[in-house]
Every structure is written in structure tokens, then in C-alpha cells.
Design an enzyme around this catalytic site. Structure first.
Site, PDB file in Angstrom:
ATOM      1  N   SER A 139       0.864  -1.173   0.000  1.00 25.68           N
ATOM      2  CA  SER A 139       0.000   0.000   0.000  1.00 25.68           C
ATOM      3  C   SER A 139       0.900   1.221   0.000  1.00 25.68           C
ATOM      4  O   SER A 139       2.081   1.137   0.386  1.00 25.68           O
ATOM      5  CB  SER A 139      -0.873   0.009   1.269  1.00 25.68           C
ATOM      6  OG  SER A 139      -1.502   1.260   1.455  1.00 25.68           O
ATOM      7  N   TYR A 152      -1.870   0.427  10.786  1.00 26.40           N
ATOM      8  CA  TYR A 152      -1.849  -0.057   9.407  1.00 26.40           C
ATOM      9  C   TYR A 152      -0.544   0.310   8.701  1.00 26.40           C
ATOM     10  O   TYR A 152       0.056  -0.533   8.033  1.00 26.40           O
ATOM     11  CB  TYR A 152      -3.047   0.508   8.643  1.00 26.40           C
ATOM     12  CG  TYR A 152      -3.169  -0.003   7.233  1.00 26.40           C
ATOM     13  CD1 TYR A 152      -3.319  -1.363   6.979  1.00 26.40           C
ATOM     14  CD2 TYR A 152      -3.154   0.879   6.154  1.00 26.40           C
ATOM     15  CE1 TYR A 152      -3.442  -1.837   5.676  1.00 26.40           C
ATOM     16  CE2 TYR A 152      -3.284   0.415   4.850  1.00 26.40           C
ATOM     17  CZ  TYR A 152      -3.418  -0.944   4.623  1.00 26.40           C
ATOM     18  OH  TYR A 152      -3.532  -1.407   3.331  1.00 26.40           O
TER      19      TYR A 152
END
Length: 253
Positions: A139, A152
Site C-alpha cells: 500500500s 496499518y
């Protein structure tokens, strides 16, 4: 990777029951790959298999026994040319001071240790094949921080380091390690992150055109189709409107 192969190439795609994983299964099948689609949700996998002709294998990447079953099945049914580590997810958007430790633990389990387990388990099959690929879908969170995202971003940074270090450790072998780092992709990612709050999830994508799962599937397909001597170390793929994790041009909001 070699055009001289008389058999279709075979890929395992994790997190294949929805979003980027399902789109990648569809794209690779269109490209002529044999695909083993794996995820926890057996019903969705069955639907995807019926649609695409992929093979469905229900497994949880955070469960060592499930991963061992997956590896044994791959070895027994024809080997492997590519592993697409796509399973992952974000839970919550709380500041560090209020963060839920169990949400952090869950993010590390699926994003980091899940990728580690599956890669370790399937690396022997990839090595046996000779020229083969490991794709890790991280990501843009693996490349920058943002408020509320420490759990995250920390997990994705760790997953990125897994991919980078593995590439260094495999250098000299005919194996490629490819990292694909998507920015904002409109899937059920935010719905999961916000525990089913549809209004809050929709707001993430309001006022600009986000990527869709097919955009990332197309990127993965392209990277896998490069000639064997070409390694795509890293591809960061964002919507045009998104300059960074914290700067997006929005209109009408």
C-alpha cells in the site's frame, strides 16, 4: 515467464474472495493463467471459480495449518509460477493514544505474518519451477505515515521490508520479488476498516475518482508479463487526484 512453456503458468492469489484479489484472479485467467484462488470465504470463492474457471481453495493465511494444507495441495497438483500475496486489511483509524491493541495485532497477523507464512510455505514450489515470481501487494501506507494510521502503516511498512529483504536474499536465483503499492482503491477496504459504517467508508472516496480493483489487477498482470530478466521492484499506483497519503484534490465536497 518463458514463452517457450507448453503449459499455462500457474498462480496462487491470496485474499481472492473480493476486491483486488478477485480482480487479479479474473485478469490472470483472461491472460491464460491457471489460478488457484484462496481466501477464507468459501462461498465467494466458489462463485469466483464458477465465473472464471479458477480453482478455489478456502484457507486463512493467519492459520499455520491452513497454509500448510495450501502448500501441500500446490505441490501435489502441478507446482507454481507466481504467488500474489494480496490478503490484508486495515482495522480502525484511531490515534496512537487510543489505539486498540487487538486491532493492531490483527493487522500484523494478516498483513505481515500472513504474507510471511504463505511465502515461506510456497517458496519451495516456486524454486522448483525455476523462473518464478513473488508479488507482494502492500500500500502507499508502506511508504508514508498519516494520523490515525499507525497500526496499518506500521504493518504495511513491515510487509514492505519483508518483500525488499526477500529480494536481496534471493538475488542470483531466477526468482523475482515485485511490490505493488496501491493508493486509494474503492473496494470494501474502507467498509472493513470502519466496521461496516457505509457512510464513513463512502466519504473516503468522495470528491475525486479513486482507483478500482481492476486498475491494480492490470498492474499486477503487467509486472508479471515482463521478460524474465526484468524485475519491477516497486510500483506505486495512485489516483491522479491523490498526491500523497494526506493530500487529495477533492471537488464538490
Amino acid at each position: 515467464m518463458s514463452t517457450a512453456l507448453s503449459r499455462p503458468r500457474r498462480a496462487v492469489v491470496t485474499g481472492a474472495s473480493s476486491g483486488i484479489g478477485a480482480a487479479t484472479v479474473r485478469r490472470l485467467r483472461t491472460d491464460g493463467w491457471d489460478v488457484l484462488a484462496t481466501a477464507r470465504r468459501a462461498d465467494r470463492l466458489a462463485e469466483l471459480a464458477a465465473e472464471t474457471g479458477a480453482e478455489a481453495f478456502a484457507a486463512d493465511v493467519t492459520d499455520a495449518d491452513d497454509v500448510a494444507r495450501l502448500a501441500a495441495h500446490v505441490q501435489a497438483t502441478g507446482g507454481l509460477d507466481a504467488l500474489v500475496n494480496n490478503a490484508g486489511g486495515a482495522f480502525g483509524l484511531d490515534p496512537v493514544a487510543d489505539a486498540d491493541v487487538e486491532q493492531w495485532r490483527a493487522m500484523y497477523e494478516i498483513n505481515v505474518l500472513g504474507t510471511l507464512r504463505v511465502t515461506q510455505a510456497l517458496l519451495p514450489a516456486l524454486r522448483e519451477r525455476g523462473e518464478a515470481d513473488v508479488v507482494v501487494v502492500t500500500s502507499t501506507a508502506a511508504h508514508g505515515a498519516y494520523e490515525g494510521g499507525a497500526g496499518y502503516t506500521g504493518a504495511k511498512h513491515a510487509e514492505r521490508m519483508l518483500a525488499t529483504t526477500l529480494r536481496w536474499e534471493l538475488v542470483g536465483e531466477p526468482l523475482r520479488v515485485i511490490e505493488i503499492a496501491p493508493g486509494a482503491v474503492e473496494t470494501d477496504f474502507s467498509l472493513v476498516r470502519f466496521d461496516g459504517d457505509a457512510e464513513r467508508a463512502a466519504a473516503v472516496y468522495a470528491g475525486y475518482q479513486p482507483l478500482v480493483a481492476d486498475d491494480i489487477a492490470d498492474t499486477i498482470s503487467w509486472a508479471l508479463s515482463r521478460p524474465p530478466h526484468v524485475n519491477v521492484d516497486l510500483l506505486v499506483v495512485r489516483p491522479r487526484a491523490q498526491a500523497s497519503n494526506t493530500k487529495t484534490a477533492r471537488t464538490g465536497v
